[in-house]
Design a protein around this motif. Sequence first.
Motif, short mmCIF file in Angstrom:
data_model
loop_
_atom_site.label_atom_id
_atom_site.label_comp_id
_atom_site.label_asym_id
_atom_site.label_seq_id
_atom_site.Cartn_x
_atom_site.Cartn_y
_atom_site.Cartn_z
N THR A 181 13.34 35.82 -43.72
CA THR A 181 14.50 35.22 -44.37
C THR A 181 15.29 34.45 -43.32
O THR A 181 14.90 34.38 -42.14
N LYS A 182 16.41 33.89 -43.72
CA LYS A 182 17.27 33.20 -42.76
C LYS A 182 17.93 34.18 -41.80
O LYS A 182 18.46 33.76 -40.76
N GLU A 183 17.87 35.48 -42.14
CA GLU A 183 18.56 36.49 -41.34
C GLU A 183 17.63 37.36 -40.50
O GLU A 183 18.02 37.85 -39.45
N THR A 184 16.39 37.54 -40.98
CA THR A 184 15.46 38.41 -40.27
C THR A 184 14.03 37.88 -40.36
O THR A 184 13.68 37.17 -41.29
N ASP A 185 13.24 38.25 -39.39
CA ASP A 185 11.80 37.98 -39.39
C ASP A 185 11.12 39.30 -39.06
O ASP A 185 11.24 39.82 -37.94
N ILE A 186 10.42 39.87 -40.05
CA ILE A 186 9.92 41.24 -39.93
C ILE A 186 8.42 41.28 -40.20
O ILE A 186 7.94 40.71 -41.18
N ALA A 187 7.69 41.99 -39.34
CA ALA A 187 6.26 42.24 -39.54
C ALA A 187 6.04 43.75 -39.45
O ALA A 187 6.39 44.38 -38.45
N ILE A 188 5.47 44.33 -40.51
CA ILE A 188 5.22 45.77 -40.55
C ILE A 188 3.78 46.01 -40.96
O ILE A 188 3.25 45.35 -41.86
N ALA A 189 3.13 46.96 -40.30
CA ALA A 189 1.78 47.38 -40.65
C ALA A 189 1.74 48.90 -40.66
O ALA A 189 2.30 49.55 -39.76
N VAL A 190 1.09 49.47 -41.68
CA VAL A 190 0.96 50.93 -41.75
C VAL A 190 -0.49 51.31 -42.02
O VAL A 190 -1.23 50.58 -42.68
N ASN A 191 -0.87 52.45 -41.50
CA ASN A 191 -2.11 53.11 -41.85
C ASN A 191 -1.73 54.53 -42.24
O ASN A 191 -1.39 55.35 -41.38
N LEU A 192 -1.74 54.80 -43.53
CA LEU A 192 -1.27 56.11 -44.02
C LEU A 192 -2.18 57.24 -43.58
O LEU A 192 -1.78 58.41 -43.63
N ASP A 193 -3.39 56.92 -43.16
CA ASP A 193 -4.34 57.94 -42.72
C ASP A 193 -4.57 57.85 -41.21
O ASP A 193 -5.67 58.10 -40.72
N GLY A 194 -3.53 57.49 -40.51
CA GLY A 194 -3.62 57.31 -39.07
C GLY A 194 -3.41 58.59 -38.29
O GLY A 194 -3.57 59.70 -38.79
N ALA A 195 -3.01 58.43 -37.03
CA ALA A 195 -2.85 59.56 -36.11
C ALA A 195 -1.45 59.62 -35.52
O ALA A 195 -1.23 60.32 -34.53
N GLY A 196 -0.49 58.91 -36.12
CA GLY A 196 0.88 58.95 -35.62
C GLY A 196 1.15 57.99 -34.49
O GLY A 196 2.14 58.13 -33.76
N ASN A 197 0.31 56.98 -34.33
CA ASN A 197 0.53 55.98 -33.28
C ASN A 197 1.57 54.96 -33.75
O ASN A 197 1.47 54.44 -34.86
N THR A 198 2.55 54.69 -32.93
CA THR A 198 3.63 53.80 -33.33
C THR A 198 3.92 52.74 -32.28
O THR A 198 3.71 52.95 -31.08
N SER A 199 4.40 51.61 -32.76
CA SER A 199 4.92 50.55 -31.90
C SER A 199 6.12 49.94 -32.64
O SER A 199 5.94 49.21 -33.61
N ILE A 200 7.32 50.30 -32.21
CA ILE A 200 8.53 49.96 -32.95
C ILE A 200 9.44 49.09 -32.08
O ILE A 200 9.80 49.48 -30.97
#
Length: 364
Positions: A181-200
């Motif tokens: 949007t004009k206010e934010t640029d957001i990219a999100i990816a999830v794997n519901l069957d993952g191992a708890g690996n995060t990059s935030i």
Amino acid sequence: MRPILFIDRDGTINAETADEQIDHIDKLNFLPDVFFYLRKIQAESNYVLAMVTNQDGLGTDAFPEDTFWPVHNLIMRTLESEGIKFDSVHIDEHFPKDNHPNRKPGTGMLTQYQDGTFDLKNSYVLGDRATDVQLARNLGCKAIHIAEEAVTDAELTTASWKEIYEYLILHPRKASVQRTTKETDIAIAVNLDGAGNTSIETGLGFFDHMLDQLGKHGGIDLTVKVKGDLHIDEHHTIEDTALALGECFLKALGDKKGINRYGFLLPMDDVLAQVAIDFGGRPWLVWEPEFKREKIGEMPTEMFMHFFKSFSDTAKCNLNIKAEGDNEHHKIEGIFKAWAKAIKMAIKRNPDEMSSLPSTKGVL
């Protein structure tokens, strides 16, 4: 259109022998769990089952037909006695030197499946040899290589029928969302069957810490990259992240078949946090925590409710959140951890219930 499982016999259903000839009952040794999981695959999916096998020298003195067919028929009767019924069986009898189009990886035996009435794109060849993988490529479908180690470019290499079942039936639940949007640029990816690996990376340290709880305690692989108008305030970054995250969950959950649907309370020092969730398709938020501080880290406490409300709206879930205690940091961290645990419980799939939805309505 129905997809197909083209299944090799020797090395895939029964173990391959040193001389590569299953010509006597004493050589018959079925792979572990093949009956249990192949029956489940047939019962829980729409796959056509087609057996496709090369038999070198069949009908010759070295490998007479009267030694082959009794063993083959025993294999087929055993499969049927276990509730497994093949739709077709294709056996090629040519030597490799004959280079016959019927011989795998040739597709000559399988013309009935190449007339456009079957879903070859989502079909698989299951076999223990490189020729099985090549057959998949020649048919325009995918390959599962039955082997201990990967030596081909198959989509899956495994010696476990349990893993084959999970791959074919319990499809990986992954999704990504790009929200700009004009206010934010957001990219999100999830794997519901993952191992708890995060990059935030949201630009808000405490918010990053809270979203990390979702991945670690929810067993979810989570990547969140946000560029927001923090020079104005935190509102748009937090709200839009929640909206995109909820949308990503909704996409990853797919048809929701087999999920628990409901899910947790946990203590954190002085705090008792309770989060109940229902991925039933109806957004709703009950929010009862109270905060006395204006901010925790860089996050305004008024935005906590807004975050969960936005997530509920796009994930189409019911959230009921309570927390009791004195320490404000512990209170919100306890809520995020309980939320993660509730999600983990709710999205867990029950393999024995994959053909049904957890709803009397028949729809979620």
